[in-house]
Design a protein around this motif. Sequence first.
Motif, PDB file in Angstrom:
ATOM      1  N   ARG A  41       0.834  -1.215   0.000  1.00 13.04           N
ATOM      2  CA  ARG A  41       0.000   0.000   0.000  1.00 13.04           C
ATOM      3  C   ARG A  41       0.860   1.252   0.000  1.00 13.04           C
ATOM      4  NH1 ARG A  41      -2.907  -3.085   3.576  1.00 13.04           N
ATOM      5  NH2 ARG A  41      -2.127  -1.938   5.374  1.00 13.04           N
ATOM      6  N   ALA A  42       1.931   1.253   0.800  1.00 15.01           N
ATOM      7  CA  ALA A  42       2.809   2.422   0.880  1.00 15.01           C
ATOM      8  C   ALA A  42       3.523   2.682  -0.444  1.00 15.01           C
ATOM      9  CB  ALA A  42       3.836   2.226   1.998  1.00 15.01           C
ATOM     10  N   SER A  43       3.848   1.615  -1.172  1.00 15.85           N
ATOM     11  CA  SER A  43       4.575   1.767  -2.441  1.00 15.85           C
ATOM     12  C   SER A  43       3.644   2.113  -3.594  1.00 15.85           C
ATOM     13  CB  SER A  43       5.332   0.486  -2.770  1.00 15.85           C
ATOM     14  OG  SER A  43       4.432  -0.530  -3.162  1.00 15.85           O
ATOM     15  N   GLY A  44       2.356   2.045  -3.346  1.00 15.49           N
ATOM     16  CA  GLY A  44       1.400   2.295  -4.411  1.00 15.49           C
ATOM     17  C   GLY A  44       1.309   1.136  -5.379  1.00 15.49           C
ATOM     18  N   GLY A  45       1.921   0.006  -5.021  1.00 16.46           N
ATOM     19  CA  GLY A  45       1.883  -1.168  -5.885  1.00 16.46           C
ATOM     20  C   GLY A  45       2.585  -0.960  -7.212  1.00 16.46           C
ATOM     21  N   LEU A  46       3.516   0.014  -7.261  1.00 17.80           N
ATOM     22  CA  LEU A  46       4.150   0.347  -8.537  1.00 17.80           C
ATOM     23  C   LEU A  46       5.144  -0.695  -9.018  1.00 17.80           C
ATOM     24  CD1 LEU A  46       4.658   4.175  -7.958  1.00 17.80           C
ATOM     25  CD2 LEU A  46       2.894   3.031  -9.301  1.00 17.80           C
ATOM     26  N   SER A  47       5.916  -1.266  -8.095  1.00 21.09           N
ATOM     27  CA  SER A  47       6.878  -2.288  -8.508  1.00 21.09           C
ATOM     28  C   SER A  47       7.267  -3.141  -7.304  1.00 21.09           C
ATOM     29  CB  SER A  47       8.137  -1.651  -9.112  1.00 21.09           C
ATOM     30  OG  SER A  47       8.892  -1.003  -8.102  1.00 21.09           O
ATOM     31  N   ALA A  48       7.763  -4.341  -7.584  1.00 21.46           N
ATOM     32  CA  ALA A  48       8.223  -5.224  -6.511  1.00 21.46           C
ATOM     33  C   ALA A  48       9.408  -4.595  -5.786  1.00 21.46           C
ATOM     34  CB  ALA A  48       8.606  -6.579  -7.076  1.00 21.46           C
ATOM     35  N   GLU A  49      10.278  -3.949  -6.549  1.00 15.91           N
ATOM     36  CA  GLU A  49      11.457  -3.317  -5.934  1.00 15.91           C
ATOM     37  C   GLU A  49      11.037  -2.233  -4.943  1.00 15.91           C
ATOM     38  OE1 GLU A  49      14.207  -0.337  -7.991  1.00 15.91           O
ATOM     39  OE2 GLU A  49      15.346  -2.229  -8.066  1.00 15.91           O
ATOM     40  N   ARG A  50      10.108  -1.405  -5.332  1.00 12.00           N
ATOM     41  CA  ARG A  50       9.637  -0.326  -4.453  1.00 12.00           C
ATOM     42  C   ARG A  50       8.945  -0.912  -3.220  1.00 12.00           C
ATOM     43  NH1 ARG A  50       8.787   5.253  -5.159  1.00 12.00           N
ATOM     44  NH2 ARG A  50       6.969   6.045  -4.044  1.00 12.00           N
ATOM     45  N   THR A  51       8.173  -1.983  -3.401  1.00 10.27           N
ATOM     46  CA  THR A  51       7.519  -2.648  -2.267  1.00 10.27           C
ATOM     47  C   THR A  51       8.563  -3.177  -1.297  1.00 10.27           C
ATOM     48  OG1 THR A  51       5.573  -3.230  -3.563  1.00 10.27           O
ATOM     49  CG2 THR A  51       5.983  -4.546  -1.593  1.00 10.27           C
ATOM     50  N   LEU A  52       9.639  -3.794  -1.825  1.00 10.95           N
ATOM     51  CA  LEU A  52      10.691  -4.318  -0.957  1.00 10.95           C
ATOM     52  C   LEU A  52      11.421  -3.206  -0.214  1.00 10.95           C
ATOM     53  CD1 LEU A  52      12.127  -7.230  -3.137  1.00 10.95           C
ATOM     54  CD2 LEU A  52      10.660  -7.391  -1.108  1.00 10.95           C
ATOM     55  N   VAL A  53      11.568  -2.043  -0.849  1.00  9.65           N
ATOM     56  CA  VAL A  53      12.196  -0.900  -0.159  1.00  9.65           C
ATOM     57  C   VAL A  53      11.320  -0.473   1.022  1.00  9.65           C
ATOM     58  CG1 VAL A  53      12.784   1.550  -0.362  1.00  9.65           C
ATOM     59  CG2 VAL A  53      13.525  -0.066  -2.119  1.00  9.65           C
TER      60      VAL A  53
END
Length: 100
Positions: A41-53
């Motif tokens: 949710r925080a990453s906006g679901g934009l990418s797996a990399e962003r979610t992992l960050v």
Amino acid sequence: MADLNITIAGRSYSVAARDGDEAHLRHLESILQKHADTAQRASGGLSAERTLVYLALILADLLDEAERNPPQGVSPVLLDRIADRLEAVAAALEEDAAAA
């Protein structure tokens, strides 16, 4: 060495695990999964990399809090983990002695 597939935030990853560490990695996987929805949710679901960050930031925040405010006494979970590690060391020493 064993290959283990873990799933984090809906994606599967293959990781190498030392023999006997598979259960521990599954436990770590469950910790990551517990926070994965928040990270997505925080990453906006934009990418797996962003979610992992974001997942790393959530875990770093929890670690920082635990380091600044350590629990009183020794956790039973910590004692279990220490016992597991000691058993693994003992088994490795027994294997080395048997091989010699």
